[in-house]
Design a protein around this motif. Structure first.
Motif, mmCIF file in Angstrom:
data_model
loop_
_atom_site.group_PDB
_atom_site.id
_atom_site.type_symbol
_atom_site.label_atom_id
_atom_site.label_comp_id
_atom_site.label_asym_id
_atom_site.label_seq_id
_atom_site.Cartn_x
_atom_site.Cartn_y
_atom_site.Cartn_z
ATOM 1 N N TYR A 62 0.830 -1.196 0.000
ATOM 2 C CA TYR A 62 0.000 0.000 0.000
ATOM 3 C C TYR A 62 0.863 1.244 0.000
ATOM 4 O O TYR A 62 2.048 1.227 0.362
ATOM 5 N N ASP A 117 -7.726 -1.434 -3.518
ATOM 6 C CA ASP A 117 -8.566 -0.492 -2.777
ATOM 7 C C ASP A 117 -8.148 0.938 -3.103
ATOM 8 O O ASP A 117 -6.976 1.299 -2.922
ATOM 9 N N ILE A 119 -8.891 4.361 -1.700
ATOM 10 C CA ILE A 119 -9.488 4.887 -0.475
ATOM 11 C C ILE A 119 -9.285 6.401 -0.388
ATOM 12 O O ILE A 119 -8.159 6.890 -0.549
ATOM 13 N N TYR A 121 -10.026 9.426 2.415
ATOM 14 C CA TYR A 121 -10.379 9.493 3.826
ATOM 15 C C TYR A 121 -9.947 10.822 4.444
ATOM 16 O O TYR A 121 -9.072 11.519 3.937
ATOM 17 N N ASN A 137 -14.226 3.686 0.192
ATOM 18 C CA ASN A 137 -13.298 2.799 -0.488
ATOM 19 C C ASN A 137 -13.973 2.233 -1.733
ATOM 20 O O ASN A 137 -15.056 1.643 -1.645
ATOM 21 N N LYS A 139 -13.418 -0.693 -3.898
ATOM 22 C CA LYS A 139 -12.626 -1.926 -3.973
ATOM 23 C C LYS A 139 -12.804 -2.566 -5.348
ATOM 24 O O LYS A 139 -13.897 -3.031 -5.694
ATOM 25 N N TYR A 168 -15.040 3.057 4.883
ATOM 26 C CA TYR A 168 -13.690 2.797 5.382
ATOM 27 C C TYR A 168 -13.474 3.523 6.703
ATOM 28 O O TYR A 168 -13.925 4.660 6.888
ATOM 29 N N SER A 187 -12.956 -2.095 5.927
ATOM 30 C CA SER A 187 -13.950 -1.611 4.975
ATOM 31 C C SER A 187 -15.113 -2.597 4.965
ATOM 32 O O SER A 187 -14.915 -3.806 5.135
#
Length: 251
Positions: A62, A117, A119, A121, A137, A139, A168, A187
């Motif tokens: 990630y 993913d 995301i 946030y 998220n 996915k 998420y 998530s």
């Protein structure tokens, strides 16, 4: 193709990162080795059959960019492989990709599955004691399921892919001046006959903390449940879970 999609997304995130010091923006890069135990099964109709799957060690990586721009969300990309296979003696007739696999036959099943993913946030709290993030998220699931009976040289294979929107959240706590901490991240979605969840909890230890770079070890547990109904004509009810170890670098 799966690797190329992730590489392009990862490169885009790095290029987009502004050239600021850590007091203004932070870049997080991490990798994990995940020991997966897989259960469940799949079909190309709503009659999902369960199969035996071997335990496998798969990986996740990630990258996250956090910035101080008001109202603009932070971004995180998370790429996970969930490949597995196994041998099963069928209790009932099973049809897949137009091929019939009779009851009592031994079949090899292969599940090649990746998730990416995307995301977005916001950080609601962020200090040495506790941080709390919340967001959305998208996915992206990309997979191939195959069933083969070697005795008759019968094989069925189907590809599928799709984006599933999810909520998420992440909460992290720490013990100041010790390097020790813990986090829970996940998530979840239950919508339109799909029920998908993906969460992990871990203990952490920051063994390098400096103005230039932080390095943190992770040891935890991750569970991903994928219950999909008619995603590219694929039905599946599968659970992937097990322990993981990881390393995160914060610039």
């Amino acid at each position: 193709m799966k690797t190329k999609v992730f590489a392009i997304a990862l490169a885009g995130a790095v290029v987009a990162a502004p050239a600021m010091g850590d007091t203004l923006a932070g870049l997080y890069v991490g990798a994990q080795a995940w020991q997966q135990d897989t259960s469940g099964g799949f079909a190309d109709s709503n009659s999902v059959s369960s199969f035996n799957f071997d335990d496998e060690t798969n990986s996740a990586a990630y990258i996250a960019l956090e910035h101080p721009i008001p109202l603009v969300p932070n971004i995180k990309l998370n790429y996970t492989t969930m490949d597995t296979g196994g041998s099963t003696s069928l209790n009932d007739n099973f049809t897949f990709d137009g091929e019939l696999f009779p009851a009592g036959t031994e079949v090899m099943t292969v599940a090649e599955l990746t998730t990416t993913d995307f995301i977005l946030y916001y950080e609601l709290f962020d200090n040495d004691l506790i941080s709390f993030d919340i967001g959305v998220n998208g996915k992206y699931i990309d997979g191939t399921f195959s069933v083969e009976e070697s005795a008759s040289n019968t094989m069925g294979t189907q590809d599928f892919s799709g984006v599933i929107p999810m909520l998420y959240s992440r909460v992290q706590v720490g013990l100041p001046f010790t390097g020790l901490g813990a986090y829970a991240e996940g998530s979840y979605l239950s919508f339109d006959d799909h029920e998908v969840s993906d969460y992990q909890v871990a203990l952490t230890y920051s063994f390098i903390e400096s103005l230039a770079i932080d390095m943190t070890l992770q040891l935890g547990y991750r569970n991903a449940e994928i219950n999909i109904e008619d995603l590219d004509d694929i039905y599946a009810d599968m659970t992937f879970d097990g322990a993981f170890a990881g390393l995160e670098i914060h610039f």
